[in-house]
Design an enzyme around this catalytic site. Sequence first.
Site, PDB file in Angstrom:
ATOM      1  CD  GLN A   1      -2.832   0.996   2.477  1.00 12.51           C
ATOM      2  OE1 GLN A   1      -3.807   0.285   2.341  1.00 12.51           O
ATOM      3  NE2 GLN A   1      -2.597   1.638   3.609  1.00 12.51           N
TER       4      GLN A   1
ATOM      5  CD  GLN B   1      -9.546  -4.512   3.152  1.00  6.31           C
ATOM      6  OE1 GLN B   1      -8.763  -4.235   4.060  1.00  6.31           O
ATOM      7  NE2 GLN B   1     -10.041  -3.582   2.360  1.00  6.31           N
TER       8      GLN B   1
ATOM      9  CG  HIS C   1      -4.276   1.113  -1.325  1.00  5.23           C
ATOM     10  ND1 HIS C   1      -4.616   2.443  -1.215  1.00  5.23           N
ATOM     11  CD2 HIS C   1      -5.167   0.453  -0.555  1.00  5.23           C
ATOM     12  CE1 HIS C   1      -5.674   2.585  -0.434  1.00  5.23           C
ATOM     13  NE2 HIS C   1      -6.032   1.382  -0.017  1.00  5.23           N
TER      14      HIS C   1
ATOM     15  CE  LYS D   1     -13.167  -2.840   4.706  1.00  2.00           C
ATOM     16  NZ  LYS D   1     -14.190  -1.767   4.740  1.00  2.00           N
TER      17      LYS D   1
ATOM     18  CB  THR E   1      -6.489  -0.747   9.429  1.00  2.00           C
ATOM     19  OG1 THR E   1      -6.242   0.655   9.514  1.00  2.00           O
ATOM     20  CG2 THR E   1      -6.221  -1.371  10.785  1.00  2.00           C
ATOM     21  CB  CYS E   2      -2.291   2.049   7.547  1.00  2.00           C
ATOM     22  SG  CYS E   2      -3.612   3.274   7.793  1.00  2.00           S
TER      23      CYS E   2
ATOM     24  CG  ASP F   1     -12.683  -1.170   1.245  1.00  2.91           C
ATOM     25  OD1 ASP F   1     -12.894  -1.549   2.406  1.00  2.91           O
ATOM     26  OD2 ASP F   1     -11.940  -0.202   0.993  1.00  2.91           O
TER      27      ASP F   1
ATOM     28  CG  ASP G   1      -9.369   1.503  -1.957  1.00  4.08           C
ATOM     29  OD1 ASP G   1     -10.449   1.832  -2.480  1.00  4.08           O
ATOM     30  OD2 ASP G   1      -9.253   1.250  -0.744  1.00  4.08           O
TER      31      ASP G   1
ATOM     32  CD  GLU H   1      -9.757  -2.164  -1.410  1.00  3.69           C
ATOM     33  OE1 GLU H   1     -10.090  -1.956  -0.222  1.00  3.69           O
ATOM     34  OE2 GLU H   1      -8.586  -2.461  -1.744  1.00  3.69           O
TER      35      GLU H   1
END
Length: 427
Positions: A172, A329, A194, A331, A360-361, A307, A236, A273
């Site tokens: 990403q 995805q 991403h 999550k 998630t980041c 997503d 995305d 996405e």
Amino acid sequence: MEITGIHATPGYSGFFFDDQRAIKQGAQQDGFTYEGEPVTDGFDEIRQAGETIIVDIELADGTVVRGDCAAVQYSGAGGRDPLFQAEEYAPVVEGPVADELVGRDATEFLANAELLEELQVEGDRLHTAIRYGVSQALLAAAAEAENTTQTDVIADALGTEPATEPVPVFGQSGDDRYNNTEKMFVKGVPVLPHALINSVEKIGENGEVLLEYVEWLVERSQELGPDGYEPRFHIDVYGMIGEIFGAPYDRDEVVDYFAALEEAAAPFPIQIEGPMDVGNRADQIDAMVELREGLKDAGVGVDIVADEWCNTFEDVQAFVDAGAADLVQVKTPDLGGIHRSGQAVRYCEGTETRAYLGGTCNETETSARACAHVALATNAAQVLAKPGMGFDEGYMIVENEMRRTIARRKREQQTTDSDTDEITADD
């Protein structure tokens, strides 16, 4: 081996919490932060430091293992649990959670994790972040108690045969979609970038900016990538294709744009996405089905990824059952216990939908490593490089965890085979 103690320490996660509602309502960026007042309950600022609870589980032999509670960047949005505040929730981990788990057999991972899923405090289920982090620690405890890998614990719990090669990692880029992507090319990342295409400016009023970017991806990947490099492009768009074209999504104008994306990406596959965001799960599924059918009828080979409105285990089931996406995805923080992410990946087996183990980041290195084991145990289609938005660190954490686990499993299998051969020879 018995669980003898559970401790909770507030800490930081790998990125930030953002008030998505305030941003969508027009909050302007001020450097790295945002101007204006937050509108989502719990937020003191529109962007504030991400938080985690470091969960330590003590075992009877004195061993201490760890899991990290984490929630997504857009915490408290889209029907998710409230903003995760470590100081508020730490007493829950050391109180009701510890009361329930201390004294239990650490080797009973699935039973312990399911118990955690059902636990209620004052009539409410535990925050998803608590279930996520404590279940990671339970997974690590079971692996330690059984002297095996977390991959094997998950595989035994879910009845799977682990992957023997690393699952393709999805890099990403964040907003630094050129420099970070070039880093990915140099390292030969299999799925990328991403690109964070979340505004009309980034996609173009007619989609032309994204098309130019995809053409750049193809050219630069072959200039910088290793010999024989064949990337899969995953972008995305945060619903922006729906913003610039609108419904219906099976009409010629929309399908032609996806055909142009496919041509720009050739000869490499491309997946998009979140092509649209129509405001609720049922309508989102209908829109995604409409788009997929339009692309199929036109022979356009662009995959679409669910997503928006695909957050919980039940959401994953709904998208898969409807055939609304080529990939969903998963999550990880939104599903609660980490075993639930593995079950969501397994739900895709035997369907037309592949599972992307995301997250998630705003996680931590501990949660990222735990997810690497879930990816291996379930042989997911791809797994997100995390945490953070700088790419390199997350890629290193996830890729190396898979490689070291595969190497360990091979060594242990060779030892087992050697012992078997010796016994056979003695006979």
